[in-house]
Design an enzyme around this catalytic site. Structure first.
Site, mmCIF file in Angstrom:
data_model
loop_
_atom_site.group_PDB
_atom_site.id
_atom_site.type_symbol
_atom_site.label_atom_id
_atom_site.label_comp_id
_atom_site.label_asym_id
_atom_site.label_seq_id
_atom_site.Cartn_x
_atom_site.Cartn_y
_atom_site.Cartn_z
ATOM 1 N N TRP A 130 0.873 -1.179 0.000
ATOM 2 C CA TRP A 130 0.000 0.000 0.000
ATOM 3 C C TRP A 130 0.915 1.237 0.000
ATOM 4 C CZ3 TRP A 130 -2.126 2.564 4.909
ATOM 5 C CH2 TRP A 130 -3.167 3.443 4.604
ATOM 6 N N ASP A 211 -0.658 -5.697 9.241
ATOM 7 C CA ASP A 211 -1.732 -4.779 8.868
ATOM 8 C C ASP A 211 -2.974 -5.624 8.560
ATOM 9 O OD1 ASP A 211 -3.397 -2.859 7.888
ATOM 10 O OD2 ASP A 211 -1.948 -1.974 6.505
ATOM 11 N N LYS A 246 -13.495 -1.010 6.671
ATOM 12 C CA LYS A 246 -14.093 -1.828 5.618
ATOM 13 C C LYS A 246 -15.111 -2.807 6.191
ATOM 14 C CE LYS A 246 -10.131 -0.295 3.960
ATOM 15 N NZ LYS A 246 -9.743 0.605 2.925
HETATM 16 C C1 LMR Z 1 -7.012 1.888 -0.331
HETATM 17 O O1 LMR Z 1 -5.930 1.311 -0.393
HETATM 18 O O2 LMR Z 1 -7.621 2.298 -1.332
HETATM 19 C C2 LMR Z 1 -7.677 2.085 1.010
HETATM 20 O O3 LMR Z 1 -6.911 1.496 2.004
HETATM 21 C C3 LMR Z 1 -8.002 3.490 1.275
HETATM 22 C C4 LMR Z 1 -6.799 4.339 1.492
HETATM 23 O O4 LMR Z 1 -6.765 5.037 2.504
HETATM 24 O O5 LMR Z 1 -5.877 4.348 0.660
#
Ligand code: LMR
Length: 396
Positions: A130, A211, A246
């Site tokens: 992420w 996470d 979520k």
């Molecule tokens: C995402 O990856 O789209 C979600 O976790 C929302 C975010 O805050 O990025």
């Protein structure tokens, strides 16, 4: 003096959401941010949440501050959810949890705590991860490095590279792992692979920071905790950042938790004092509403059952669209292999599209994906799936 500043780039995920909002084309499709959408493309408030809110509104007697670590009943509920009610960690008292403003807030508290407690520590992230992971950890002043994870040729897990990467991490460093529904790839280790990961982590004496943002979106609440519970071996230490954005649909209420598993209850108390010190100098104490909703639901057998049914419904809709997407893409673009779109798990699918192809999709077809090729499968509906598959076939 502000005139000298250069503008920051838009956020890799939320920035695209903003761009989508400005796009005037009526046929536009938004597959960017990881937010659940129903068959009508809406992000609904769960019925169990509405009921919990009604009860909270009726019973709320004060708007006084919560404690620095949040609602007292909330933290025990979090540990039951992630480890199970009878798990040694849940009953022994060797873990401590704080309520945090979302999973992001939990990760930030974790990084600040770790950076201060262990100066010079590095947090190792999967490649890819992420995009906000490195941003959060670096903003807390902690070094970030990468271990291998994804195989671009197969669109699956490169497990050999993952094991080699983990084996090369210096003892005492922190490994950030996604408990399930890996973001952005949707590719998770199997139960047997988690055993091997746990083995290396233990033998190298690494500290996992797990996470857990999508519990319930892969195969089920319990099933999705397999990896975490495999890492939670007797005596092992770890951290877990939970998000309830979520699985309770509470995105804008910002509710999450950080759990730190230590060796014994006394140490857990010391860690809690350090977490509170970190929080106090950041946002002081968390907002009450979201944690109140989560606790109300988890404390009530009927509401809890209703929540599980609603969560199952969200997961089943995503999995259904995932299968249809895999079939639709295979039919629209028979020369390309989209098998992994069908086998990946959770909200996301890693399409394998390049940033240039994603840009073309957005510019020429009003289809919005994250530039790394990630698409939010929850944004696919019966109505837009045909045009989506055709658009992807066109730009390939
Ligand atoms: C995402 O990856 O789209 C979600 O976790 C929302 C975010 O805050 O990025």
């Amino acid at each position: 003096m502000f005139n000298q500043l250069e503008a920051a780039p838009p956020d890799a995920i939320l920035g695209l959401n903003e761009a989508f909002g400005r796009d005037a084309r009526p046929e536009k499709i938004n597959l960017t941010t990881g937010v659940y959408k129903n068959a009508h493309g809406q992000t609904p408030v769960l019925s169990c949440v509405k009921e919990a809110e009604r009860r909270l509104l009726e019973s709320e007697a004060s708007k006084g501050y919560l404690g620095i670590d949040g609602l007292p009943e909330f933290s025990g509920r979090v540990r039951e959810l992630i480890f199970g009610a009878d798990h040694e960690i849940t009953v022994s008292g060797r873990a401590t949890s704080i309520q945090a403003p979302g999973g992001t807030g939990a990760l930030r508290v974790a990084a600040e705590f770790l950076g201060k407690a262990f100066p010079g520590v590095t947090i190792w992230c999967s490649q890819p991860t992420w995009p906000n992971h490195p941003a959060i950890f670096q903003a807390a002043g902690v070094e970030v490095a990468e271990y291998g994870y994804f195989d671009e040729t197969t669109n699956g897990l490169n497990f050999a590279s993952m094991l080699d990467g983990l084996a090369a991490i210096p003892a005492g460093d922190v490994v950030c792992l996604h408990a399930c529904c890996h973001n952005p790839t949707g590719v998770d280790p199997t139960a047997q692979q988690w055993e091997q990961v746990a083995e290396i982590i233990e033998s190298r004496d690494l500290l996992p920071l797990v996470d857990f943002a999508y519990q319930g979106f892969g195969d089920g609440l319990e099933e999705d905790a397999t990896g975490l519970r495999t890492l939670a071996r007797p005596g092992r230490r770890l951290l877990v950042a939970s998000s309830f954005s979520k699985n309770f649909g509470l995105y804008r209420e910002r509710v999450g938790a950080l759990t730190v598993v230590t060796g014994d209850a006394d140490t857990a108390g010391i860690v809690l004092s350090r977490l509170k010190q970190t929080i106090r100098a950041n946002y002081s104490n968390p907002p009450a509403h979201g944690a109140g909703v989560v606790t109300t639901i988890l404390d009530d057998d009927l509401l809890r059952k209703e929540w599980q049914t609603e969560l199952n419904g969200m997961r089943e809709r995503i999995n259904d669209m995932r299968q249809r997407l895999a079939t639709g893409l295979a039919a629209a673009a028979p020369d390309h292999d989209f098998t992994n779109v069908g086998t990946q798990r959770g909200m996301f699918s890693f399409s394998g599209l390049s940033p240039a192809q994603v840009d073309r999709l957005r510019e020429e077809h009003a289809v919005y994906l994250v530039r790394n090729g990630r698409m939010n499968v929850a944004g696919v509906t019966e109505e837009n799936i045909g045009r989506l598959c055709e658009s992807i076939a066109t730009i390939l």
